[in-house]
Write an enzyme that holds these catalytic residues in place. Structure first.
Site, PDB file in Angstrom:
ATOM      1  N   ARG A 238      22.891 -11.049  39.160  1.00 49.14           N
ATOM      2  CA  ARG A 238      23.846  -9.957  39.287  1.00 49.14           C
ATOM      3  C   ARG A 238      23.817  -9.409  40.716  1.00 49.14           C
ATOM      4  O   ARG A 238      22.744  -9.153  41.265  1.00 49.14           O
ATOM      5  CB  ARG A 238      23.488  -8.858  38.301  1.00 49.14           C
ATOM      6  CG  ARG A 238      24.233  -7.551  38.481  1.00 49.14           C
ATOM      7  CD  ARG A 238      25.629  -7.614  37.948  1.00 49.14           C
ATOM      8  NE  ARG A 238      26.228  -6.279  37.860  1.00 49.14           N
ATOM      9  CZ  ARG A 238      27.483  -6.035  37.541  1.00 49.14           C
ATOM     10  NH1 ARG A 238      28.296  -7.047  37.260  1.00 49.14           N
ATOM     11  NH2 ARG A 238      27.937  -4.806  37.491  1.00 49.14           N
TER      12      ARG A 238
ATOM     13  N   SER B 104       1.231   5.537  15.758  1.00 41.90           N
ATOM     14  CA  SER B 104       0.526   5.801  17.020  1.00 41.90           C
ATOM     15  C   SER B 104      -0.395   7.011  16.893  1.00 41.90           C
ATOM     16  O   SER B 104      -1.470   7.062  17.510  1.00 41.90           O
ATOM     17  CB  SER B 104       1.537   6.027  18.151  1.00 41.90           C
ATOM     18  OG  SER B 104       2.215   4.832  18.471  1.00 41.90           O
TER      19      SER B 104
ATOM     20  N   LEU C 247       0.823  -1.201   0.000  1.00 43.21           N
ATOM     21  CA  LEU C 247       0.000   0.000   0.000  1.00 43.21           C
ATOM     22  C   LEU C 247       0.865   1.263   0.000  1.00 43.21           C
ATOM     23  O   LEU C 247       0.636   2.188  -0.771  1.00 43.21           O
ATOM     24  CB  LEU C 247      -0.927  -0.009   1.223  1.00 43.21           C
ATOM     25  CG  LEU C 247      -1.820   1.206   1.438  1.00 43.21           C
ATOM     26  CD1 LEU C 247      -2.805   1.366   0.281  1.00 43.21           C
ATOM     27  CD2 LEU C 247      -2.586   1.078   2.765  1.00 43.21           C
ATOM     28  N   THR C 248       1.903   1.298   0.838  1.00 46.41           N
ATOM     29  CA  THR C 248       2.703   2.504   1.051  1.00 46.41           C
ATOM     30  C   THR C 248       3.483   2.913  -0.198  1.00 46.41           C
ATOM     31  O   THR C 248       4.028   2.070  -0.910  1.00 46.41           O
ATOM     32  CB  THR C 248       3.683   2.281   2.214  1.00 46.41           C
ATOM     33  OG1 THR C 248       2.938   1.951   3.389  1.00 46.41           O
ATOM     34  CG2 THR C 248       4.520   3.508   2.482  1.00 46.41           C
TER      35      THR C 248
ATOM     36  N   ARG D 285      -4.158  -5.082  13.411  1.00 43.10           N
ATOM     37  CA  ARG D 285      -3.725  -4.298  14.572  1.00 43.10           C
ATOM     38  C   ARG D 285      -3.528  -5.159  15.812  1.00 43.10           C
ATOM     39  O   ARG D 285      -2.623  -4.905  16.612  1.00 43.10           O
ATOM     40  CB  ARG D 285      -4.700  -3.142  14.811  1.00 43.10           C
ATOM     41  CG  ARG D 285      -4.385  -2.026  13.837  1.00 43.10           C
ATOM     42  CD  ARG D 285      -5.345  -0.883  13.785  1.00 43.10           C
ATOM     43  NE  ARG D 285      -4.842   0.064  12.765  1.00 43.10           N
ATOM     44  CZ  ARG D 285      -5.569   0.969  12.158  1.00 43.10           C
ATOM     45  NH1 ARG D 285      -6.846   1.086  12.450  1.00 43.10           N
ATOM     46  NH2 ARG D 285      -5.032   1.766  11.260  1.00 43.10           N
TER      47      ARG D 285
ATOM     48  N   GLY E 217       1.970   7.537   2.957  1.00 43.71           N
ATOM     49  CA  GLY E 217       2.154   6.596   4.057  1.00 43.71           C
ATOM     50  C   GLY E 217       0.872   6.534   4.864  1.00 43.71           C
ATOM     51  O   GLY E 217      -0.060   5.794   4.536  1.00 43.71           O
ATOM     52  N   SER E 218       0.773   7.363   5.914  1.00 44.15           N
ATOM     53  CA  SER E 218      -0.460   7.411   6.700  1.00 44.15           C
ATOM     54  C   SER E 218      -1.639   7.885   5.859  1.00 44.15           C
ATOM     55  O   SER E 218      -2.783   7.467   6.085  1.00 44.15           O
ATOM     56  CB  SER E 218      -0.265   8.345   7.899  1.00 44.15           C
ATOM     57  OG  SER E 218       0.717   7.831   8.777  1.00 44.15           O
TER      58      SER E 218
ATOM     59  N   GLN F 252      17.758  -0.840  30.722  1.00 38.62           N
ATOM     60  CA  GLN F 252      18.272  -0.080  31.866  1.00 38.62           C
ATOM     61  C   GLN F 252      18.627  -1.005  33.031  1.00 38.62           C
ATOM     62  O   GLN F 252      19.643  -0.807  33.713  1.00 38.62           O
ATOM     63  CB  GLN F 252      17.222   0.946  32.312  1.00 38.62           C
ATOM     64  CG  GLN F 252      17.720   1.963  33.324  1.00 38.62           C
ATOM     65  CD  GLN F 252      18.676   2.980  32.715  1.00 38.62           C
ATOM     66  OE1 GLN F 252      18.760   3.089  31.496  1.00 38.62           O
ATOM     67  NE2 GLN F 252      19.392   3.696  33.554  1.00 38.62           N
TER      68      GLN F 252
ATOM     69  N   GLU G 174       1.607  -0.566  10.209  1.00 34.58           N
ATOM     70  CA  GLU G 174       0.157  -0.800  10.299  1.00 34.58           C
ATOM     71  C   GLU G 174      -0.585   0.394  10.914  1.00 34.58           C
ATOM     72  O   GLU G 174      -1.590   0.227  11.605  1.00 34.58           O
ATOM     73  CB  GLU G 174      -0.144  -2.077  11.110  1.00 34.58           C
ATOM     74  CG  GLU G 174       0.557  -3.317  10.618  1.00 34.58           C
ATOM     75  CD  GLU G 174       0.089  -3.765   9.239  1.00 34.58           C
ATOM     76  OE1 GLU G 174      -0.994  -3.346   8.814  1.00 34.58           O
ATOM     77  OE2 GLU G 174       0.813  -4.529   8.597  1.00 34.58           O
TER      78      GLU G 174
END
Length: 288
Positions: free
Chosen positions: A166, A267, A23-24, A141, A29-30, A237, A264
């Site tokens: 650790r 956000s 599709l893109t 999704r 894109g969006s 982290q 897909e």
């Protein structure tokens, strides 16, 4: 059509064929309705011209589902969907993308230069391809959300095991309250995402992935993928410099998770769908 299903889907299921969803485009894109790839019917063939980009599996596919404009003046109402075998005359694979992550799946540029395909390769009806594209994205999704869920779980398990072994300040890392609070937040986020993703998967199994259900499906995708980025970052982290090294799985998971906020539907697009569903009262919280 039933003939298309019998020929293509049976071979996909057996592993004989691989397909891709195209599709893109470089300028679309969006904003999927802005595609410019064209398809013109001449006799018993369509002739396609255009370019697709960032197509997952495009370089290894046996056929592509290509979206093209059959009525360029009609916007989204002029889009159609086609099955394009990758050995079709005029079809070629351009460059392969060098991605930050997700190296296990190639993405590629697809080119169509007077690409001839049989008219029978039209999916559904002419000029109704936009609906096909949106239904496909809705149904995917939950799958993308599940990818986020899996990455987050894997990273958490790996990092927590590291904190068990650790030692620092005379005790295990996992005995330090600051570390425990991080682990607790990671676990809560994963379980919240799991419920959303499983609900979305259940809805899709019930056929509930049309426009009125898009808000809930977007919640699952958006929440689970953003959760994955945060949780994998926290896992890195917890491991400190070891987590940043390329020989540590967390480093790969960190790069892979970041892609999920884009594919897909970004956000930001998910938030548009969610807010629209709330405003239009498509989401009834008493039903879920």
């Amino acid at each position: 059509s039933e003939d298309q299903k019998n020929y293509y889907l049976s071979r996909v299921a057996s592993g004989e064929f691989r397909g891709c969803f195209a599709l893109t485009e470089p300028g679309a894109g969006s904003d999927a309705a802005a595609i410019v790839t064209s398809a013109v019917l001449k006799g018993d063939e369509y002739i396609l011209n255009g370019e697709k980009c960032f197509i997952s599996g495009g370089s290894v596919a046996d056929f592509a589902i290509i979206f093209a404009k059959t009525d360029p003046q009609a916007g989204s109402r002029g889009m159609s969907a086609f099955i394009v075998p990758t050995d079709s005359p005029g079809f070629s694979v351009g460059r392969l993308d060098k991605k930050m992550g997700v190296h296990g799946v190639p993405t590629a540029q697809l080119l169509m230069q007077d690409c001839h395909i049989p008219a029978d390769n039209l999916i559904g009806k002419e000029n109704e391809g936009f609906k096909t594209a949106m239904l496909t994205l809705n149904a995917m999704r939950a799958v993308v959300g599940a990818r986020g869920l899996g990455i987050a779980e894997g990273a958490t398990q790996y990092a927590v095991e590291y904190t068990r072994n650790r030692r620092a300040f005379g005790q295990r890392l996992c005995d330090l309250q600051a570390i425990q609070f991080m682990i607790a937040d990671m676990a809560m986020s994963i379980e919240a995402a799991r419920l959303l993703v499983y609900q979305a998967g259940w809805m899709i199994d019930q056929g509930q992935y049309t426009r009125e259900y898009a808000g809930i499906l977007s919640m699952a995708k958006c929440f689970a993928t953003e959760m994955a980025v945060k949780v994998v970052s926290d896992a890195l982290q917890l491991m400190g410099a070891y987590g940043y090294m390329q020989d540590c799985p967390i480093e790969r998971m960190y790069r892979d998770a970041r892609q999920l906020l884009i594919v897909e539907g970004t956000s930001q697009i998910q938030r548009i769908d969610i807010s629209r569903a709330v405003i239009n009262r498509d989401i009834d919280y008493h039903c879920y």
